[in-house]
Design a protein around this motif. Structure first.
Motif, PDB file in Angstrom:
ATOM      1  N   LEU A  66       0.833  -1.198   0.000  1.00 40.22           N
ATOM      2  CA  LEU A  66       0.000   0.000   0.000  1.00 40.22           C
ATOM      3  C   LEU A  66       0.867   1.247   0.000  1.00 40.22           C
ATOM      4  O   LEU A  66       1.883   1.317   0.705  1.00 40.22           O
ATOM      5  CB  LEU A  66      -0.887   0.035   1.245  1.00 40.22           C
ATOM      6  N   ASP A  67       0.462   2.239  -0.768  1.00 41.20           N
ATOM      7  CA  ASP A  67       1.041   3.568  -0.662  1.00 41.20           C
ATOM      8  C   ASP A  67       0.514   4.156   0.647  1.00 41.20           C
ATOM      9  O   ASP A  67      -0.707   4.243   0.849  1.00 41.20           O
ATOM     10  CB  ASP A  67       0.607   4.420  -1.856  1.00 41.20           C
ATOM     11  N   LYS A  68       1.408   4.497   1.552  1.00 39.69           N
ATOM     12  CA  LYS A  68       0.969   4.951   2.883  1.00 39.69           C
ATOM     13  C   LYS A  68       0.150   6.233   2.817  1.00 39.69           C
ATOM     14  O   LYS A  68      -0.784   6.413   3.599  1.00 39.69           O
ATOM     15  CB  LYS A  68       2.171   5.146   3.806  1.00 39.69           C
ATOM     16  N   LEU A  69       0.481   7.112   1.900  1.00 42.21           N
ATOM     17  CA  LEU A  69      -0.214   8.392   1.827  1.00 42.21           C
ATOM     18  C   LEU A  69      -1.688   8.216   1.470  1.00 42.21           C
ATOM     19  O   LEU A  69      -2.570   8.774   2.128  1.00 42.21           O
ATOM     20  CB  LEU A  69       0.481   9.302   0.812  1.00 42.21           C
ATOM     21  N   SER A  70      -1.966   7.400   0.450  1.00 47.29           N
ATOM     22  CA  SER A  70      -3.336   7.222  -0.022  1.00 47.29           C
ATOM     23  C   SER A  70      -3.996   5.939   0.493  1.00 47.29           C
ATOM     24  O   SER A  70      -5.197   5.770   0.338  1.00 47.29           O
ATOM     25  CB  SER A  70      -3.360   7.202  -1.545  1.00 47.29           C
ATOM     26  N   GLU A  71      -3.189   5.025   1.064  1.00 48.27           N
ATOM     27  CA  GLU A  71      -3.621   3.688   1.486  1.00 48.27           C
ATOM     28  C   GLU A  71      -4.139   2.859   0.315  1.00 48.27           C
ATOM     29  O   GLU A  71      -4.884   1.903   0.479  1.00 48.27           O
ATOM     30  CB  GLU A  71      -4.660   3.766   2.617  1.00 48.27           C
ATOM     31  N   ARG A  72      -3.719   3.224  -0.879  1.00 46.25           N
ATOM     32  CA  ARG A  72      -4.123   2.543  -2.118  1.00 46.25           C
ATOM     33  C   ARG A  72      -3.182   1.379  -2.399  1.00 46.25           C
ATOM     34  O   ARG A  72      -1.968   1.527  -2.298  1.00 46.25           O
ATOM     35  CB  ARG A  72      -4.054   3.562  -3.245  1.00 46.25           C
ATOM     36  N   PRO A  73      -3.720   0.210  -2.781  1.00 46.58           N
ATOM     37  CA  PRO A  73      -2.848  -0.897  -3.180  1.00 46.58           C
ATOM     38  C   PRO A  73      -2.076  -0.539  -4.447  1.00 46.58           C
ATOM     39  O   PRO A  73      -2.661  -0.067  -5.425  1.00 46.58           O
ATOM     40  CB  PRO A  73      -3.818  -2.048  -3.453  1.00 46.58           C
ATOM     41  N   ILE A  74      -0.760  -0.760  -4.397  1.00 42.39           N
ATOM     42  CA  ILE A  74       0.069  -0.459  -5.570  1.00 42.39           C
ATOM     43  C   ILE A  74       0.794  -1.695  -6.086  1.00 42.39           C
ATOM     44  O   ILE A  74       1.415  -1.647  -7.142  1.00 42.39           O
ATOM     45  CB  ILE A  74       1.086   0.665  -5.284  1.00 42.39           C
ATOM     46  N   GLY A  75       0.729  -2.797  -5.355  1.00 45.04           N
ATOM     47  CA  GLY A  75       1.407  -4.010  -5.786  1.00 45.04           C
ATOM     48  C   GLY A  75       1.174  -5.146  -4.819  1.00 45.04           C
ATOM     49  O   GLY A  75       0.403  -5.031  -3.863  1.00 45.04           O
ATOM     50  N   ILE A  76       1.869  -6.234  -5.082  1.00 45.65           N
ATOM     51  CA  ILE A  76       1.751  -7.430  -4.253  1.00 45.65           C
ATOM     52  C   ILE A  76       3.137  -8.027  -4.078  1.00 45.65           C
ATOM     53  O   ILE A  76       3.985  -7.942  -4.976  1.00 45.65           O
ATOM     54  CB  ILE A  76       0.766  -8.446  -4.880  1.00 45.65           C
ATOM     55  N   THR A  77       3.375  -8.589  -2.913  1.00 51.79           N
ATOM     56  CA  THR A  77       4.647  -9.258  -2.646  1.00 51.79           C
ATOM     57  C   THR A  77       4.364 -10.524  -1.848  1.00 51.79           C
ATOM     58  O   THR A  77       3.396 -10.580  -1.087  1.00 51.79           O
ATOM     59  CB  THR A  77       5.637  -8.330  -1.910  1.00 51.79           C
ATOM     60  N   SER A  78       5.197 -11.518  -2.061  1.00 49.60           N
ATOM     61  CA  SER A  78       4.972 -12.809  -1.414  1.00 49.60           C
ATOM     62  C   SER A  78       6.272 -13.503  -1.089  1.00 49.60           C
ATOM     63  O   SER A  78       7.282 -13.309  -1.778  1.00 49.60           O
ATOM     64  CB  SER A  78       4.168 -13.744  -2.334  1.00 49.60           C
ATOM     65  N   LEU A  79       6.223 -14.321  -0.067  1.00 48.65           N
ATOM     66  CA  LEU A  79       7.224 -15.342   0.185  1.00 48.65           C
ATOM     67  C   LEU A  79       6.526 -16.659  -0.112  1.00 48.65           C
ATOM     68  O   LEU A  79       5.498 -16.964   0.504  1.00 48.65           O
ATOM     69  CB  LEU A  79       7.700 -15.311   1.634  1.00 48.65           C
ATOM     70  N   ILE A  80       7.042 -17.403  -1.083  1.00 47.40           N
ATOM     71  CA  ILE A  80       6.424 -18.663  -1.465  1.00 47.40           C
ATOM     72  C   ILE A  80       7.389 -19.810  -1.232  1.00 47.40           C
ATOM     73  O   ILE A  80       8.584 -19.590  -1.045  1.00 47.40           O
ATOM     74  CB  ILE A  80       5.935 -18.652  -2.937  1.00 47.40           C
ATOM     75  N   GLN A  81       6.850 -21.008  -1.245  1.00 47.43           N
ATOM     76  CA  GLN A  81       7.645 -22.211  -0.998  1.00 47.43           C
ATOM     77  C   GLN A  81       8.453 -22.068   0.287  1.00 47.43           C
ATOM     78  O   GLN A  81       9.634 -22.422   0.347  1.00 47.43           O
ATOM     79  CB  GLN A  81       8.542 -22.534  -2.194  1.00 47.43           C
TER      80      GLN A  81
END
Length: 178
Positions: A66-81
């Motif tokens: 999330l962009d902290k200023l707008s709280e808008r989702p801007i991407g995704i991140t994961s730890l997999i496996q």
């Protein structure tokens, strides 16, 4: 807070995120550097992917960036496996909102994820895969301390040419040294 920096914060991915993820997943410019298939997906296919792959895996942790200023989702991140016995995981990072590209949000998000992986989960190793033509991502990963560990030669056919897939990794002690 564990999942925030000066400009971004993370929150757990939920089923409601399928709509915004669907937008990114069907934007060819966004997916050019992250998705091997470059197919268009129906909303039902995206929702199923979010429910089964992103949320349904017992060996992954996924977060919306999330962009902290707008709280808008801007991407995704994961730890997999995630493999707690061998203290390793693979990481994924996608900035889906194009106006946030090239402004350090990927760097900030990846550092937050690695801080969590190495300092909270006490992982020993984090790996990733990146298309060799994605010069900006490769430069970012190397700047953070990832090392090139191998190449899957001509693993991707994109824009009329074969491209390599780079395998990169970073160890806990290398990240702490950075």
């Amino acid at each position: 807070m564990l999942f925030e920096s000066s400009r971004v914060s993370f929150r757990k991915t939920t089923e409601e995120d399928a709509a915004v993820y669907h937008t990114w997943r069907n934007d060819m410019e966004v997916m050019r550097t992250t998705n091997p298939s470059l197919d268009l997906f129906t909303y039902a296919e995206t929702r199923q992917f979010v429910e089964q792959v992103i949320l349904g895996s017992g060996t992954s942790k996924s977060y919306m960036i999330l962009d902290k200023l707008s709280e808008r989702p801007i991407g995704i991140t994961s730890l997999i496996q995630l493999d707690f016995k061998n203290r390793s995981a693979e990481c994924i990072l996608d900035i889906g909102e194009k106006e946030f590209w090239g402004k350090g949000y990927g760097n900030e998000s990846l550092r937050l994820l690695l801080n969590y992986a190495f300092h909270e989960l006490n992982l020993h190793r984090v790996s990733l895969r990146v298309f060799a033509f994605n010069d900006k991502a490769v430069a970012l990963y190397e700047k953070i301390g990832f090392k090139r560990e191998g190449i899957s030669r001509q693993a991707l056919f994109r824009e009329g040419q074969w491209h390599d897939l780079l395998h990169m990794g970073i160890l806990q002690e290398e990240y702490k040294a950075g």
